[in-house]
Design an enzyme around this catalytic site. Structure first.
Site, short mmCIF file in Angstrom:
data_model
loop_
_atom_site.label_atom_id
_atom_site.label_comp_id
_atom_site.label_asym_id
_atom_site.label_seq_id
_atom_site.Cartn_x
_atom_site.Cartn_y
_atom_site.Cartn_z
N HIS A 10 49.98 27.69 9.79
CA HIS A 10 48.92 27.55 8.79
C HIS A 10 47.53 27.50 9.43
O HIS A 10 47.37 27.25 10.63
CB HIS A 10 49.14 26.28 7.97
CG HIS A 10 49.08 25.02 8.79
ND1 HIS A 10 47.88 24.45 9.19
CD2 HIS A 10 50.06 24.22 9.28
CE1 HIS A 10 48.13 23.37 9.89
NE2 HIS A 10 49.44 23.20 9.96
N LEU A 14 41.16 19.57 8.22
CA LEU A 14 40.29 18.53 8.77
C LEU A 14 41.07 17.65 9.74
O LEU A 14 40.55 17.23 10.78
CB LEU A 14 39.69 17.69 7.65
CG LEU A 14 38.82 16.50 8.09
CD1 LEU A 14 37.62 16.97 8.90
CD2 LEU A 14 38.37 15.69 6.87
N GLU A 83 56.64 20.60 8.29
CA GLU A 83 56.36 20.11 9.63
C GLU A 83 57.29 18.95 9.97
O GLU A 83 57.92 18.34 9.09
CB GLU A 83 54.89 19.65 9.71
CG GLU A 83 54.43 19.14 11.07
CD GLU A 83 54.61 20.14 12.21
OE1 GLU A 83 55.77 20.44 12.54
OE2 GLU A 83 53.58 20.60 12.75
#
EC number: 5.4.2.12
Length: 210
Positions: A10, A14, A83
């Site tokens: 991906h 942030l 993940e």
């Protein structure tokens, strides 16, 4: 022709910039990540993918969706492509983790998180499951996450676990290409799509270039 799989990490978030462990936390792409996804889509569309599948987490799904818009394909979702779960570490920076859990940090094993073996098993199984749907010359794009993809690739290639760290990390919106041969899956490209740069992900420090 052989079936191929593009494993696409991906775009930037942030939390990537802040070096926070994301794990299963559903963090969106930031402005840079959206641009990275658009660039990757323009390049990968030239490969004429047959199918796109994504983790259910927003950062991976939005990366996959950028490719879907260019190719006209739909995006299938598979939770097994998530993940690695970070347990008590999710949302924490590497500095906070190394200070609070020095022994676990050295082994990169989060309290309450998933083991590398469990992640490798679920991600490699998911990739195989979707690749089995391809025609002989089909191309599958899997949008997922840095640690998840590296571990899944290692397992798909039947590498012994003790040498998994030899496979380096994936940068944001970089990809690896697997091709099915007569003796199994082989790695044709790794961490492609950008010039070499530091990798900020949930992966082990020993396989990322800090």
């Amino acid at each position: 022709m052989s079936r191929r799989v593009v494993c696409l990490r991906h775009g930037q978030t942030l939390w990537n910039v802040e070096k926070r462990f994301q794990g299963h936390s559903d963090i969106p792409l930031d402005e840079t990540g959206v641009a990275q996804a658009a660039r990757a889509a323009s390049l990968l569309a030239a490969l004429r993918p047959s199918m796109i599948v994504s983790s259910d987490l927003q950062r991976a799904f939005d990366t996959a969706s950028a490719l879907a818009r260019v190719t006209g394909l739909s995006v299938s979702v598979d939770k097994d492509l998530r993940e690695r779960g970070g347990g008590e570490w999710e949302g924490l920076t590497r500095e906070q983790i190394s200070t609070g859990w020095p022994r676990e940090f050295a082994d990169w094993e989060a309290p309450g998180g998933e083991t590398v073996a469990d992640v490798a098993d679920r991600v490699s199984s998911a990739i195989r499951r979707w690749a089995d749907r391809l025609d002989t010359d089909g191309l599958l794009v899997v949008a997922s996450h840095g640690a998840a993809l590296r571990l899944g690739i290692a397992k798909l290639m039947n590498l012994p676990q003790e040498i998994w760290p030899a496979l380096g990390g994936l940068g944001n919106c970089s990809w690896s290409v697997l091709e099915e041969g007569r003796k199994g899956w082989r790695l044709m490209e790794h961490n492609a799509g950008t010039l070499p740069e530091p990798v900020h992900s949930d992966d082990s420090p020993e396989v990322t270039q800090e």
